[in-house]
Design an enzyme around this catalytic site. Structure first.
Site, PDB file in Angstrom:
ATOM      1  N   LYS A  83       0.810  -1.403  -0.091  1.00 21.49           N
ATOM      2  CA  LYS A  83      -0.464  -0.118   0.362  1.00 21.49           C
ATOM      3  C   LYS A  83       1.018   1.578  -0.321  1.00 21.49           C
ATOM      4  CE  LYS A  83      -4.584   0.829   2.604  1.00 21.49           C
ATOM      5  NZ  LYS A  83      -4.884   0.967   3.778  1.00 21.49           N
TER       6      LYS A  83
HETATM    7  C1  E4P Z   1      -8.726   1.786   3.417  1.00 18.00           C
HETATM    8  O1  E4P Z   1      -7.107   1.409   3.640  1.00 18.00           O
HETATM    9  C2  E4P Z   1      -8.239   2.502   4.851  1.00 18.00           C
HETATM   10  O2  E4P Z   1      -7.288   1.587   5.747  1.00 18.00           O
HETATM   11  C3  E4P Z   1      -9.338   2.619   5.848  1.00 18.00           C
HETATM   12  O3  E4P Z   1     -10.669   2.704   5.446  1.00 18.00           O
HETATM   13  C4  E4P Z   1      -9.939   4.158   5.927  1.00 18.00           C
HETATM   14  O4  E4P Z   1     -10.406   3.812   7.021  1.00 18.00           O
HETATM   15  P1  E4P Z   1     -11.235   5.688   8.052  1.00 18.00           P
HETATM   16  O5  E4P Z   1     -11.261   7.232   7.677  1.00 18.00           O
HETATM   17  O6  E4P Z   1     -11.551   4.980   9.035  1.00 18.00           O
HETATM   18  O7  E4P Z   1      -9.836   5.678   9.121  1.00 18.00           O
END
Ligand code: E4P
Length: 218
Positions: A83
């Site tokens: 990522k």
């Molecule tokens: C996605 O890959 C992120 O880890 C995640 O969905 C972020 O979500 P949040 O806005 O609830 O932190």
């Protein structure tokens, strides 16, 4: 539509994997901090439980270090998706790793223009954050619709739209109507998908009436 869980909690992951409905996992540095475990062994463990893509995020922000981190993460298991953030350096890393055959998930996407760049960089997944857009008064699901429409115009783009920052079941239902490829959801949101008070009420009545028949199936 594929279902990923957005957590680094191995117990939640094992629990959801046992349903047979889990297609992958996404983690991020905040979720790793919350899990309170060593990062690399934890990703290794998650990859042994889930055969689908497991996103592991780089921690640096400069190209050289991100690339080194990405290569190290990709070696943990075949199903690791590295990522990277949606920055010029992150997309450069995305292109380099994707060209080598590594799955890359480009995260922190908040616009259709950013999603176009990620597809051109060969990302396996683009992660638009719907909940965080809703939080600032924008329309997160509208962004999902825009990206899906754009990606559908180009057969040679293989990037999957991974709906992230999901906060409630409606985000999931609407994403499915739009045709998003993947949703990544916190465990509690996945559990909410099952619930309906009429299901509980109906089942309680069936159980009671069955008892009254005095019969047994087994
Ligand atoms: C996605 O890959 C992120 O880890 C995640 O969905 C972020 O979500 P949040 O806005 O609830 O932190």
């Amino acid at each position: 539509m594929k279902f990923f869980v957005d957590t680094a909690d191995i117990n939640d992951i094992r629990d959801l994997a046992s349903t047979g409905l889990l297609d992958g996992v996404t983690t991020n540095p905040s979720l790793i901090m919350k899990a309170g475990k060593a990062f690399i062994p934890l990703i290794e463990e998650i990859c042994s439980v889930v055969s689908g893509p497991v996103s592991a995020e780089v921690a640096s922000t400069d190209y050289e270090t991100m690339l080194k981190e990405g290569k190290k993460l990709a070696k943990i298991a075949k199903n690791v998706a590295v990522k990277v953030p949606l920055t010029p350096a992150g997309l450069k890393v995305c292109k380099a790793l994707s060209d080598e055959g590594t799955m890359v998930n480009v995260t922190l996407c908040f616009s259709a223009s950013q999603a176009i760049l990620a597809a051109k960089a060969g990302a396996a997944f683009i992660s638009p954050f719907v909940g965080r857009l809703d939080d600032i008064g924008a329309d997160g699901l509208n962004l999902i619709a825009d990206i899906v429409e754009i990606y559908n115009n180009y057969d040679d783009w293989n990037t999957e739209v991974l709906v992230a920052s999901v906060r409630h079941p409606i985000h999931i239902v609407e994403s499915a109507k739009i045709g998003a490829h993947v949703v990544t959801c916190p465990p509690d949101v996945i559990k909410k998908l099952y619930s309906h008070p009429l299901t509980d009420k109906g089942l309680a009545a069936f159980v009671e009436d069955w008892k009254k028949t005095g019969q047994s199936i087994l």
